[in-house]
Scaffold this motif. Structure first.
Motif, PDB file in Angstrom:
ATOM      1  N   GLU A 259       1.039  -1.176   0.201  1.00 35.44           N
ATOM      2  CA  GLU A 259      -0.363  -0.434   0.103  1.00 35.44           C
ATOM      3  C   GLU A 259       0.588   1.201  -0.562  1.00 35.44           C
ATOM      4  OE1 GLU A 259      -2.992   0.145   2.870  1.00 35.44           O
ATOM      5  OE2 GLU A 259      -4.328  -1.283   2.373  1.00 35.44           O
ATOM      6  N   LEU A 260       0.591   2.122  -0.828  1.00 34.55           N
ATOM      7  CA  LEU A 260       1.293   3.238  -1.044  1.00 34.55           C
ATOM      8  C   LEU A 260       0.093   4.554  -1.111  1.00 34.55           C
ATOM      9  CD1 LEU A 260       4.218   3.257  -3.456  1.00 34.55           C
ATOM     10  CD2 LEU A 260       4.041   2.825  -1.414  1.00 34.55           C
ATOM     11  N   ASN A 261       0.406   5.666  -0.273  1.00 40.95           N
ATOM     12  CA  ASN A 261       0.068   6.521   0.314  1.00 40.95           C
ATOM     13  C   ASN A 261       0.491   7.892  -0.603  1.00 40.95           C
ATOM     14  OD1 ASN A 261      -2.183   5.337   1.619  1.00 40.95           O
ATOM     15  ND2 ASN A 261      -0.334   6.108   3.359  1.00 40.95           N
ATOM     16  N   THR A 262      -0.697   8.560  -1.721  1.00 42.12           N
ATOM     17  CA  THR A 262      -0.252   9.610  -2.451  1.00 42.12           C
ATOM     18  C   THR A 262      -0.190  10.828  -1.720  1.00 42.12           C
ATOM     19  OG1 THR A 262      -2.577  10.431  -3.051  1.00 42.12           O
ATOM     20  CG2 THR A 262      -1.323   8.661  -4.671  1.00 42.12           C
ATOM     21  N   PRO A 263       0.922  11.565  -1.834  1.00 42.39           N
ATOM     22  CA  PRO A 263       0.876  12.663  -0.694  1.00 42.39           C
ATOM     23  C   PRO A 263      -0.720  13.648  -1.577  1.00 42.39           C
ATOM     24  CG  PRO A 263       2.688  13.387  -2.408  1.00 42.39           C
ATOM     25  CD  PRO A 263       2.036  12.011  -2.895  1.00 42.39           C
ATOM     26  N   THR A 264      -1.296  14.772  -0.600  1.00 42.18           N
ATOM     27  CA  THR A 264      -2.306  15.090  -0.454  1.00 42.18           C
ATOM     28  C   THR A 264      -2.252  16.694  -1.048  1.00 42.18           C
ATOM     29  OG1 THR A 264      -2.277  16.688   1.337  1.00 42.18           O
ATOM     30  CG2 THR A 264      -2.729  14.497   1.928  1.00 42.18           C
ATOM     31  N   THR A 265      -3.787  16.210  -2.049  1.00 47.85           N
ATOM     32  CA  THR A 265      -3.716  17.480  -2.959  1.00 47.85           C
ATOM     33  C   THR A 265      -4.786  17.966  -2.493  1.00 47.85           C
ATOM     34  OG1 THR A 265      -4.213  18.917  -4.949  1.00 47.85           O
ATOM     35  CG2 THR A 265      -5.810  16.621  -4.777  1.00 47.85           C
ATOM     36  N   VAL A 266      -5.022  19.984  -2.585  1.00 49.30           N
ATOM     37  CA  VAL A 266      -5.947  20.759  -2.310  1.00 49.30           C
ATOM     38  C   VAL A 266      -6.560  21.260  -3.105  1.00 49.30           C
ATOM     39  CG1 VAL A 266      -6.184  22.762  -0.867  1.00 49.30           C
ATOM     40  CG2 VAL A 266      -4.145  21.754   0.018  1.00 49.30           C
ATOM     41  N   ILE A 267      -8.308  20.674  -2.258  1.00 45.98           N
ATOM     42  CA  ILE A 267      -9.053  20.979  -3.396  1.00 45.98           C
ATOM     43  C   ILE A 267     -10.156  22.246  -3.122  1.00 45.98           C
ATOM     44  CG2 ILE A 267     -11.582  20.279  -5.000  1.00 45.98           C
ATOM     45  CD1 ILE A 267      -8.817  19.329  -5.305  1.00 45.98           C
ATOM     46  N   ARG A 268      -9.937  23.169  -3.945  1.00 45.02           N
ATOM     47  CA  ARG A 268     -10.787  24.662  -3.110  1.00 45.02           C
ATOM     48  C   ARG A 268     -11.735  24.438  -3.856  1.00 45.02           C
ATOM     49  NH1 ARG A 268     -11.079  29.666  -5.083  1.00 45.02           N
ATOM     50  NH2 ARG A 268     -10.071  29.651  -6.406  1.00 45.02           N
ATOM     51  N   VAL A 269     -13.396  24.682  -2.990  1.00 50.83           N
ATOM     52  CA  VAL A 269     -14.307  24.312  -3.151  1.00 50.83           C
ATOM     53  C   VAL A 269     -14.703  25.799  -3.109  1.00 50.83           C
ATOM     54  CG1 VAL A 269     -17.313  23.759  -3.310  1.00 50.83           C
ATOM     55  CG2 VAL A 269     -14.146  21.530  -3.083  1.00 50.83           C
ATOM     56  N   VAL A 270     -15.904  26.620  -4.492  1.00 49.28           N
ATOM     57  CA  VAL A 270     -16.651  27.557  -4.341  1.00 49.28           C
ATOM     58  C   VAL A 270     -18.132  27.467  -4.811  1.00 49.28           C
ATOM     59  CG1 VAL A 270     -14.233  29.116  -4.656  1.00 49.28           C
ATOM     60  CG2 VAL A 270     -16.220  28.323  -6.746  1.00 49.28           C
ATOM     61  N   GLU A 271     -18.929  28.230  -4.754  1.00 49.86           N
ATOM     62  CA  GLU A 271     -19.958  28.640  -4.741  1.00 49.86           C
ATOM     63  C   GLU A 271     -20.183  29.286  -5.821  1.00 49.86           C
ATOM     64  OE1 GLU A 271     -23.036  29.153  -1.693  1.00 49.86           O
ATOM     65  OE2 GLU A 271     -22.523  27.595  -0.490  1.00 49.86           O
ATOM     66  N   VAL A 272     -21.029  28.939  -6.701  1.00 48.80           N
ATOM     67  CA  VAL A 272     -21.364  29.792  -8.240  1.00 48.80           C
ATOM     68  C   VAL A 272     -22.614  29.543  -8.055  1.00 48.80           C
ATOM     69  CG1 VAL A 272     -21.515  29.595 -10.118  1.00 48.80           C
ATOM     70  CG2 VAL A 272     -19.065  28.557  -9.177  1.00 48.80           C
ATOM     71  N   ASP A 273     -23.118  31.537  -7.380  1.00 50.66           N
ATOM     72  CA  ASP A 273     -24.586  31.658  -7.968  1.00 50.66           C
ATOM     73  C   ASP A 273     -24.993  31.530  -9.523  1.00 50.66           C
ATOM     74  OD1 ASP A 273     -25.006  32.081  -5.045  1.00 50.66           O
ATOM     75  OD2 ASP A 273     -24.092  33.486  -5.243  1.00 50.66           O
ATOM     76  N   THR A 274     -26.209  30.937 -10.096  1.00 49.91           N
ATOM     77  CA  THR A 274     -26.882  31.828 -11.191  1.00 49.91           C
ATOM     78  C   THR A 274     -27.793  32.367 -11.616  1.00 49.91           C
ATOM     79  OG1 THR A 274     -28.686  29.669 -11.402  1.00 49.91           O
ATOM     80  CG2 THR A 274     -25.876  29.306 -11.960  1.00 49.91           C
ATOM     81  N   ALA A 275     -28.180  33.709 -12.533  1.00 53.95           N
ATOM     82  CA  ALA A 275     -29.182  34.442 -12.471  1.00 53.95           C
ATOM     83  C   ALA A 275     -29.591  34.379 -13.909  1.00 53.95           C
ATOM     84  CB  ALA A 275     -28.151  36.109 -12.067  1.00 53.95           C
ATOM     85  N   LEU A 276     -30.802  34.852 -14.358  1.00 52.07           N
ATOM     86  CA  LEU A 276     -31.274  35.079 -15.752  1.00 52.07           C
ATOM     87  C   LEU A 276     -30.451  36.540 -16.544  1.00 52.07           C
ATOM     88  CD1 LEU A 276     -35.087  33.698 -15.218  1.00 52.07           C
ATOM     89  CD2 LEU A 276     -32.989  32.093 -16.536  1.00 52.07           C
ATOM     90  N   VAL A 277     -30.547  36.361 -17.242  1.00 56.99           N
ATOM     91  CA  VAL A 277     -29.859  37.065 -17.921  1.00 56.99           C
ATOM     92  C   VAL A 277     -30.057  37.272 -19.924  1.00 56.99           C
ATOM     93  CG1 VAL A 277     -27.712  37.406 -16.678  1.00 56.99           C
ATOM     94  CG2 VAL A 277     -27.186  36.244 -18.827  1.00 56.99           C
ATOM     95  N   GLU A 278     -30.362  38.553 -20.245  1.00 54.55           N
ATOM     96  CA  GLU A 278     -30.274  38.636 -21.110  1.00 54.55           C
ATOM     97  C   GLU A 278     -29.904  38.296 -22.120  1.00 54.55           C
ATOM     98  OE1 GLU A 278     -32.415  43.171 -21.935  1.00 54.55           O
ATOM     99  OE2 GLU A 278     -33.748  42.222 -20.900  1.00 54.55           O
ATOM    100  N   ARG A 279     -28.691  38.602 -22.136  1.00 49.84           N
ATOM    101  CA  ARG A 279     -27.761  38.137 -23.546  1.00 49.84           C
ATOM    102  C   ARG A 279     -26.459  37.495 -22.411  1.00 49.84           C
ATOM    103  NH1 ARG A 279     -26.404  44.283 -26.262  1.00 49.84           N
ATOM    104  NH2 ARG A 279     -26.170  44.367 -23.823  1.00 49.84           N
ATOM    105  N   THR A 280     -25.971  36.792 -23.842  1.00 47.95           N
ATOM    106  CA  THR A 280     -24.366  35.937 -23.447  1.00 47.95           C
ATOM    107  C   THR A 280     -23.683  37.311 -23.536  1.00 47.95           C
ATOM    108  OG1 THR A 280     -23.571  35.615 -25.247  1.00 47.95           O
ATOM    109  CG2 THR A 280     -24.886  33.812 -24.838  1.00 47.95           C
ATOM    110  N   CYS A 281     -21.551  36.825 -22.391  1.00 54.92           N
ATOM    111  CA  CYS A 281     -21.064  37.621 -22.041  1.00 54.92           C
ATOM    112  C   CYS A 281     -20.025  37.637 -23.713  1.00 54.92           C
ATOM    113  CB  CYS A 281     -20.011  36.145 -21.500  1.00 54.92           C
ATOM    114  SG  CYS A 281     -20.233  36.349 -19.678  1.00 54.92           S
ATOM    115  N   ASP A 282     -20.280  36.229 -24.316  1.00 54.84           N
ATOM    116  CA  ASP A 282     -19.666  37.185 -25.396  1.00 54.84           C
ATOM    117  C   ASP A 282     -20.436  37.759 -26.737  1.00 54.84           C
ATOM    118  OD1 ASP A 282     -18.151  35.333 -25.642  1.00 54.84           O
ATOM    119  OD2 ASP A 282     -19.187  33.526 -26.291  1.00 54.84           O
ATOM    120  N   GLU A 283     -21.883  38.593 -26.275  1.00 56.36           N
ATOM    121  CA  GLU A 283     -22.755  39.106 -27.019  1.00 56.36           C
ATOM    122  C   GLU A 283     -22.309  40.189 -26.084  1.00 56.36           C
ATOM    123  OE1 GLU A 283     -26.318  36.335 -28.464  1.00 56.36           O
ATOM    124  OE2 GLU A 283     -26.579  37.034 -26.260  1.00 56.36           O
TER     125      GLU A 283
END
Length: 290
Positions: A259-283
């Motif tokens: 059995e070998l254990n890998t080094p730990t890796t840090v995962i940063r978890v964030v919250e994402v809010d959604t909203a209705l918009v009229e146009r996309t960011c490209d637009e």
């Protein structure tokens, strides 16, 4: 003990021979002599010396002590010791219980209790057998622990899958087991993912990137995990390797798993809010969230 002996003999005088521990008295009646003999002590009896003339007399009444037997020329005790010295040592040294044998192979008197066939010599040590090796014997050849990757780029979104991949692979190395040259091969056979939030998963897959799967990001996979809250989490994987070895006659399995254990890796978890918009960011690059 007292012993009385009476002899009747015609002699030329009336004196009794002595000097051998006997007290003699005699009675002479002119034609015969009666001799009485009484032993004074309990010393060992002497034996008449019939083969010699004592005091010049012919064939009569002398006494001599029996001489001791000649020494045994074959007698041998280790260290030129006497038998008594040897036996005294044996009282405390059990090694002395072995038979003492004189030159020519005859056991010495007094050692009959040890008169036995010599013990068979110890068998020669068995040749080293690498096929009896266990995982502890080959652990020195283990691969370096691989790293674990969290997609995308170590960042997760609350409630959406974060994909984990560990780059474990087969590992082959040469070395020696029990001083026998061998080739040792380690193959990863299972993975225990620890996602850092109390959740775990065991699988036979090391995981596959989204690119290799040709699927969009945040797609669930066999090794992905969704976090329920924002924060930083330390994820790791325990990899179990099976081992084999080849000493020149073909591969054979090694007992046990590494059995070998890998080094730990840090995962940063964030919250994402959604909203209705009229146009996309490209637009509308200046729109909300763009």
């Amino acid at each position: 003990m007292l012993t009385g002996v009476q002899f009747a003999a015609t002699v030329g005088g009336d004196a009794c021979s002595d000097g051998t521990g006997w007290v003699c008295d005699s009675t002479n009646n002119g034609s015969s002599v009666s001799i009485g003999a009484t032993r004074e002590s309990a010393s060992a009896p002497a034996v008449p010396d019939r083969g010699s003339n004592r005091g010049g007399g012919g064939g009569g009444g002398g006494w001599v002590n029996v001489p001791p037997p000649p020494p045994d020329p074959d007698a041998y005790y280790p260290g030129a010791r006497t038998r008594d010295e040897w036996l005294a040592q044996c009282a405390f040294d059990q090694a002395c219980a072995d038979a003492v044998v004189a030159p020519g192979g005859a056991p010495l008197p007094g050692t009959e209790q040890a008169d036995q066939q010599p013990a068979d010599p110890a068998p020669a040590p068995a040749a080293p057998d690498p096929t009896t090796a266990t995982i502890e014997d080959v652990a020195q050849f283990a691969p370096q622990p691989p790293r674990v990757i969290g997609e995308p780029d170590g960042v997760g979104v609350v409630g959406m899958p974060t994909n984990f991949v560990v780059d474990a692979a087969e590992h082959t190395v040469t070395g020696r087991i029990f001083d026998v040259p061998v080739t040792v091969r380690f193959t990863p056979v299972s993975y225990a993912f620890d996602y850092g939030d109390g959740s775990t998963r065991e699988t036979t897959s090391p995981g596959t990137s989204w690119d290799d799967l040709d699927v969009p990001q945040f797609t669930a996979t066999d090794t992905s995990h969704s976090y329920g809250a924002a924060g930083e989490y330390e994820a790791s994987v325990t990899i179990r390797y099976a081992a084999e070895a080849d000493a020149g006659g073909g591969w054979f399995p090694i007992a046990g798993l590494l059995e070998l254990n890998t080094p730990t890796t840090v995962i940063r978890v964030v919250e994402v809010d959604t909203a209705l918009v009229e146009r996309t960011c490209d637009e509308d690059p200046s729109g909300p969230g763009c």
